[in-house]
Each structure stands twice: as C-alpha cells, then as structure tokens.
Design an enzyme around this catalytic site. Structure first.
Site, PDB file in Angstrom:
ATOM      1  N   SER A  67       0.735  -1.568  -0.042  1.00  0.00           N
ATOM      2  CA  SER A  67       0.679  -0.017  -0.086  1.00  0.00           C
ATOM      3  C   SER A  67       0.813   1.355   0.157  1.00  0.00           C
ATOM      4  O   SER A  67       2.168   0.917   0.516  1.00  0.00           O
ATOM      5  CB  SER A  67      -0.611   0.119   1.428  1.00  0.00           C
ATOM      6  OG  SER A  67       0.054  -0.172   2.727  1.00  0.00           O
ATOM      7  N   GLY A  82      -9.777  -5.172   3.966  1.00  0.00           N
ATOM      8  CA  GLY A  82      -9.597  -5.997   2.262  1.00  0.00           C
ATOM      9  C   GLY A  82      -9.214  -5.177   1.515  1.00  0.00           C
ATOM     10  O   GLY A  82      -9.251  -6.639   0.487  1.00  0.00           O
ATOM     11  N   ALA A  83      -8.822  -4.382   1.273  1.00  0.00           N
ATOM     12  CA  ALA A  83      -9.278  -3.571  -0.055  1.00  0.00           C
ATOM     13  C   ALA A  83      -8.092  -3.772  -0.932  1.00  0.00           C
ATOM     14  O   ALA A  83      -7.611  -4.358  -1.695  1.00  0.00           O
ATOM     15  CB  ALA A  83      -9.108  -1.864  -0.226  1.00  0.00           C
ATOM     16  N   GLY A  84      -6.604  -3.890  -0.124  1.00  0.00           N
ATOM     17  CA  GLY A  84      -5.683  -4.356  -0.604  1.00  0.00           C
ATOM     18  C   GLY A  84      -5.145  -5.798  -0.914  1.00  0.00           C
ATOM     19  O   GLY A  84      -4.764  -6.730  -1.533  1.00  0.00           O
ATOM     20  N   ASP A  85      -5.617  -6.542  -0.283  1.00  0.00           N
ATOM     21  CA  ASP A  85      -6.030  -7.986  -0.576  1.00  0.00           C
ATOM     22  C   ASP A  85      -6.945  -8.440  -1.098  1.00  0.00           C
ATOM     23  O   ASP A  85      -6.380  -9.229  -2.132  1.00  0.00           O
ATOM     24  CB  ASP A  85      -6.775  -8.891   0.607  1.00  0.00           C
ATOM     25  CG  ASP A  85      -5.826  -8.514   2.433  1.00  0.00           C
ATOM     26  OD1 ASP A  85      -5.436  -8.143   1.959  1.00  0.00           O
ATOM     27  OD2 ASP A  85      -7.308  -8.413   3.021  1.00  0.00           O
ATOM     28  N   ASN A 103      -7.841  -3.239  -9.256  1.00  0.00           N
ATOM     29  CA  ASN A 103      -8.994  -1.762  -8.851  1.00  0.00           C
ATOM     30  C   ASN A 103     -10.252  -2.307  -8.587  1.00  0.00           C
ATOM     31  O   ASN A 103     -10.510  -2.088  -8.118  1.00  0.00           O
ATOM     32  CB  ASN A 103      -8.146  -1.039  -9.828  1.00  0.00           C
ATOM     33  CG  ASN A 103      -7.217  -0.732  -9.731  1.00  0.00           C
ATOM     34  OD1 ASN A 103      -5.883  -0.180  -8.618  1.00  0.00           O
ATOM     35  ND2 ASN A 103      -6.610   0.584 -10.494  1.00  0.00           N
TER      36      ASN A 103
HETATM   37  N1  LIG Z   1     -12.269   4.767  -1.560  1.00  0.00           N
HETATM   38  C1  LIG Z   1     -11.799   3.587  -2.855  1.00  0.00           C
HETATM   39  N2  LIG Z   1     -12.307   4.209  -3.981  1.00  0.00           N
HETATM   40  C2  LIG Z   1     -11.801   2.873  -5.259  1.00  0.00           C
HETATM   41  N3  LIG Z   1     -11.296   2.211  -5.608  1.00  0.00           N
HETATM   42  C3  LIG Z   1     -10.521   2.001  -3.642  1.00  0.00           C
HETATM   43  C4  LIG Z   1     -10.820   2.450  -2.728  1.00  0.00           C
HETATM   44  N4  LIG Z   1     -10.037   2.246  -1.877  1.00  0.00           N
HETATM   45  C5  LIG Z   1      -9.245   1.168  -2.410  1.00  0.00           C
HETATM   46  N5  LIG Z   1      -9.650   1.377  -2.859  1.00  0.00           N
HETATM   47  C6  LIG Z   1      -8.737   0.009  -4.197  1.00  0.00           C
HETATM   48  O1  LIG Z   1      -8.288  -1.154  -3.886  1.00  0.00           O
HETATM   49  C7  LIG Z   1      -7.116  -0.687  -3.512  1.00  0.00           C
HETATM   50  C8  LIG Z   1      -6.746  -0.928  -2.542  1.00  0.00           C
HETATM   51  O2  LIG Z   1      -6.875  -0.376  -2.082  1.00  0.00           O
HETATM   52  P1  LIG Z   1      -5.162   0.169  -0.589  1.00  0.00           P
HETATM   53  O3  LIG Z   1      -4.612   0.803  -1.652  1.00  0.00           O
HETATM   54  O4  LIG Z   1      -6.464   1.371   0.333  1.00  0.00           O
HETATM   55  O5  LIG Z   1      -4.711  -1.321  -0.058  1.00  0.00           O
HETATM   56  P2  LIG Z   1      -4.760  -1.524   1.793  1.00  0.00           P
HETATM   57  O6  LIG Z   1      -3.581   0.478   1.582  1.00  0.00           O
HETATM   58  O7  LIG Z   1      -3.373  -2.534   1.395  1.00  0.00           O
HETATM   59  O8  LIG Z   1      -5.696  -1.586   2.371  1.00  0.00           O
HETATM   60  P3  LIG Z   1      -6.059  -3.207   3.526  1.00  0.00           P
HETATM   61  O9  LIG Z   1      -5.102  -2.420   4.053  1.00  0.00           O
HETATM   62  O10 LIG Z   1      -6.941  -2.070   3.882  1.00  0.00           O
HETATM   63  O11 LIG Z   1      -6.539  -3.933   2.627  1.00  0.00           O
HETATM   64  C9  LIG Z   1      -6.759   0.094  -4.605  1.00  0.00           C
HETATM   65  O12 LIG Z   1      -5.539   0.519  -5.253  1.00  0.00           O
HETATM   66  C10 LIG Z   1      -7.955   0.454  -5.077  1.00  0.00           C
HETATM   67  O13 LIG Z   1      -7.787  -0.102  -6.513  1.00  0.00           O
HETATM   68  O1  LIG Z   2      -8.395  -9.002   7.398  1.00  0.00           O
HETATM   69  C1  LIG Z   2      -7.952  -7.749   7.545  1.00  0.00           C
HETATM   70  C2  LIG Z   2      -7.122  -7.780   6.142  1.00  0.00           C
HETATM   71  O2  LIG Z   2      -6.706  -8.657   5.897  1.00  0.00           O
HETATM   72  C3  LIG Z   2      -6.361  -6.754   5.973  1.00  0.00           C
HETATM   73  O3  LIG Z   2      -5.856  -6.346   4.701  1.00  0.00           O
HETATM   74  C4  LIG Z   2      -5.229  -6.783   7.513  1.00  0.00           C
HETATM   75  O4  LIG Z   2      -3.800  -5.513   7.037  1.00  0.00           O
HETATM   76  C5  LIG Z   2      -5.866  -6.990   8.355  1.00  0.00           C
HETATM   77  O5  LIG Z   2      -4.273  -6.969   9.513  1.00  0.00           O
HETATM   78  C6  LIG Z   2      -6.887  -7.602   9.011  1.00  0.00           C
HETATM   79  O6  LIG Z   2      -7.346  -8.125  10.050  1.00  0.00           O
END
Ligand SMILES: Nc1ncnc2c1ncn2[C@@H]1O[C@H](COP(=O)(O)OP(=O)(O)OP(=O)(O)O)[C@@H](O)[C@H]1O
Ligand SMILES: O[C@H]1[C@H](O)[C@@H](O)[C@H](O)[C@@H](O)[C@H]1O
Length: 373
Positions: free
Chosen positions: A224, A274-277, A301
């Site tokens: 991220s 879970g957005a990144g996952d 995305n």
């Molecule tokens: N508000 C949003 N609107 C549209 N797309 C989003 C948004 N937030 C996240 N995304 C999509 O999800 C992807 C991953 O989001 P982000 O960069 O926040 O990951 P993260 O911080 O690793 O998430 P997490 O740790 O909660 O799993 C982004 O690259 C984008 O494609």
């Molecule tokens: O369920 C969430 C999710 O998997 C996130 O990606 C992680 O950063 C958190 O630690 C976890 O609790």
C-alpha cells in the site's frame, strides 16, 4: 536486471488457450495436473471500533479476502488450495462465509485484530493511514512443512501477523511457478503490549529482514502507499515488479526501466479493510485470464473498489460476476487487449451494479450500525 512486467506476467500460466495446447500440456506436467494456486496466510477475527465502541465484528485475514475473489472470478479450469491457521475459537467455521474455510486448526487462539477508526476525519487524504491496528491474538506461524508437497502454478503469500516465515516463503517459491507477495506479510512488527490491549502494528524496513534476499525470486510484490516507503520501491523494482496501491487513486506498477499508473473505479467507501487483499487476488485472477500486468491491475482495482463498498469479506452480486467473466471471456476469445476497452466495460458494470451496492450499504449500515468513513 529485473524482468519487465510483461515477462513476469508471462511466468504466470494463463488459463488454457486451445492454440497452445501442447505447450500447456508440457507446463502441466512440470507444474502439476491443474492450473492450481497456493494461498498462504492466516484467517483472523476483525473487530472494528469507532470512538471506543465496537461497530462491527467480521471474518478477516488476507487469505479470506483473497479466496473470496479467487472463488468468484478465476477461470473455470483454475483452482486453488489455502494453507491458513486458526484456533479452536474460530468464529466463522460453520458460517456460510463467502470465503473458503481455513485448513489447519491449532491449539493457539485465532489471530485477531482491533482496527480503530478515527471519528475526527470524515474522508482522510488518499495516502493517510485510515485506521490504527492492534494485534490482540496471534495464531501459530505457518511452517514450510505445513505446505502441500506438490507443484502449483502460482502462489500468493498473504500473511497478516508475521505468520508466513522466511523459510515458508522460500518453500512457496520452490513449489510455485510464480509467487505474488503482499508486503504486509513481510514488514509488519508488533510492539509489546503498552496498554490498550494487544500489540500495536508498525512497519519495519524490508531491506533489514530475511525476506529481502528472496525478492529476486518473487514475481510481484504489492504494497500500500503507507507500506511503500518501508519496501523501498527504488531498490525493490530492480528485483521484481512492484505494485503500489493508492486507495481511491488506483495503483501504480514499477519495474526496472518503467512504470504505469492504473486508474481506479468509483466506489462509496464503507470499510477499507481487505481492499489491498481483494486487489491482489483480482490482479492474480487477471493474469490467469491472460491479461497483461496493467490490465490485470485494472481488475485488481475493480475488486479493491468492490471490497471497500462492504463491511468485511464482500459478497458479489452473481450478475455482476457473470458480467465480469463475460468481459474476460470475450477478451480471451477475440484477443482484445486495449486497456481502454476493458476500462469502459468494467466501468459500465460498476455503474450498473452501483444501485445494488447502495441497497446493500443501507442494509449493512442497518445491520451493523457501522457509521462508515
Ligand atoms: N475509496 C476507494 N475507491 C475506489 N477504489 C478503492 C478505494 N479504496 C481502495 N480502492 C481500491 O483498492 C486498492 C487497494 O486499496 P488500498 O491502497 O487502500 O489498500 P490497503 O491499504 O492495502 O488496504 P487494506 O490494508 O485495508 O487491505 C486500491 O488500489 C484501489 O484499487
Ligand atoms: O482482515 C484484515 C485484512 O486482511 C487486512 O488486509 C489486514 O491488514 C488486517 O490485519 C486484517 O485484520
């Protein structure tokens, strides 16, 4: 010199192409009977807090979010195995959760996190930390011997609490043709309980960890924007293709000698967990459908945006999935490769299903009384 994303994407075997059957057969002999993936990382319990109050308790863990997307959107001939540990207290064993059930039961309690969302900021800057995480319980690590003794087409190393040990990642690299890694599995450190319950999650520099020497054998490393400084994108891109997700701004791909920005999809964010996952799983699915790395990032995305629209592991509307698969199948059949066409088609799908999401939001808000961002 690190290979280009096109070369690395080619390392990931796409679903069967009738014109390349012979080659596919040879690959299958070498890398296992099927187009099988290996997902490694523990499921967890997530408690969402706002203003000191619990506003949601959900299934979590990157492996849960990842298996949800792989189940939903992988090509028909692709399958996957999950190696994930939970304890006897695992709360979602019999729930009809959208994600696969984890494979290994341990005596230790299930990993659990408390995520504290701030009340102060209604909509934080795109790259600001959106929540403070504390690890309350940690299940056992996943050891190399916990992995199945067979070859896989691809692997996803998606730990949340340091459970994917360096030797486990090394074994994944040996077993899998291409390995995709979430940086959160490598750079998380947990500060001893300083009161407030559990250990605060912080990041350490990847370069100082035993994982650093494995990077050149990894295909894609996803971080991220908050994690990116600890990964050291300039160093890492010389060893593998680095993907930096930028929340609502989409993502960027970096490789030695180039980079690309991939535009986001519109989403109404309810819970960023879970957005990144979901992004990483969407990206892997894109590669399995034979997309280029930048087109696969578009699919990442798409699923990232879908994840933030719901609390916990999201459920996808079957018609939306059907529409997405049709787009991917058409692309395969007609050999279309223009990103702009894929963007147009996926955006139309997002807009069509926005109405459904709005209904779902209202329901989720009512059910969980989660106040959203
Ligand atoms: N508000 C949003 N609107 C549209 N797309 C989003 C948004 N937030 C996240 N995304 C999509 O999800 C992807 C991953 O989001 P982000 O960069 O926040 O990951 P993260 O911080 O690793 O998430 P997490 O740790 O909660 O799993 C982004 O690259 C984008 O494609
Ligand atoms: O369920 C969430 C999710 O998997 C996130 O990606 C992680 O950063 C958190 O630690 C976890 O609790």
């Amino acid at each position: 010199m690190a290979p280009s994303p096109a070369a690395v994407a080619a390392a990931m075997p796409p679903a069967a192409d009738p014109e390349r059957e012979e080659e596919a057969e040879q690959q299958q002999t070498k890398w296992g009977a099927a187009l099988e993936g290996l997902v490694v990382g523990s499921y967890c319990h997530d408690v969402l807090l706002r203003g000191g109050r619990v506003v949601g308790e959900t299934l979590g863990g990157a492996a849960a979010f990842v298996s949800n997307v792989l189940d939903a959107a992988s090509p028909p001939e692709a399958s996957f195995a999950v190696v994930s540990k939970v304890g006897p207290d695992f709360a979602y064993a019999s729930a009809p959760a959208p994600a696969r059930h984890p494979s290994l039961l341990c005596p230790a309690p299930t990993t659990s996190f408390h995520a504290r969302f701030s009340d102060a900021v209604a909509s934080p800057a795109a790259h600001a930390p959106d929540r403070q995480l504390r690890r309350v319980h940690a299940c056992d690590p996943i050891y190399p011997d916990d992995l199945p003794e067979r070859r896989f087409a691809y692997g996803l190393a998606v730990g949340v609490a340091g459970e994917v040990l360096p030797e486990t990642l090394e074994r994944m690299i040996r077993l899998c043709r291409a390995v995709l890694v979430d940086a959160q599995a490598l750079i998380r450190a947990f500060d001893a309980d300083g009161g407030g319950g559990g250990a605060a999650v912080r990041h350490m520099a990847l370069e100082g960890t035993p994982y650093a020497r494995l990077l050149q054998r990894v295909a894609f490393l996803k971080a991220s924007s908050e994690e990116a400084p600890y990964v050291g994108v300039e160093t890492a891109r010389r060893r593998c293709c680095v993907i930096v997700t930028e929340g609502r701004d989409g993502c960027r791909l970096y490789w030695e000698g180039g980079e690309a920005r991939v535009a986001p999809f519109p989403a109404v964010q309810v819970d960023p967990t879970g957005a990144g996952d979901s992004y990483l799983a969407g990206f892997a699915v894109g590669l399995l459908w034979g997309l280029s790395a930048t087109d696969a990032a578009l699919l990442g995305n798409f699923f990232g945006a879908a994840a933030v629209s719901q609390v916990g592991v999201p459920t996808f509307h079957p018609k939306m999935l059907q529409a997405v698969k049709q787009i991917l199948e058409d692309k395969e059949r007609r050999g279309l490769c223009a990103s702009c066409k894929l963007i147009r088609q996926l955006t139309t799908t997002v807009l069509i299903f926005a109405r459904h999401r709005c209904r779902l939001h209202r329901q989720v808000h009512a059910d969980l009384k989660f106040t959203g961002k």
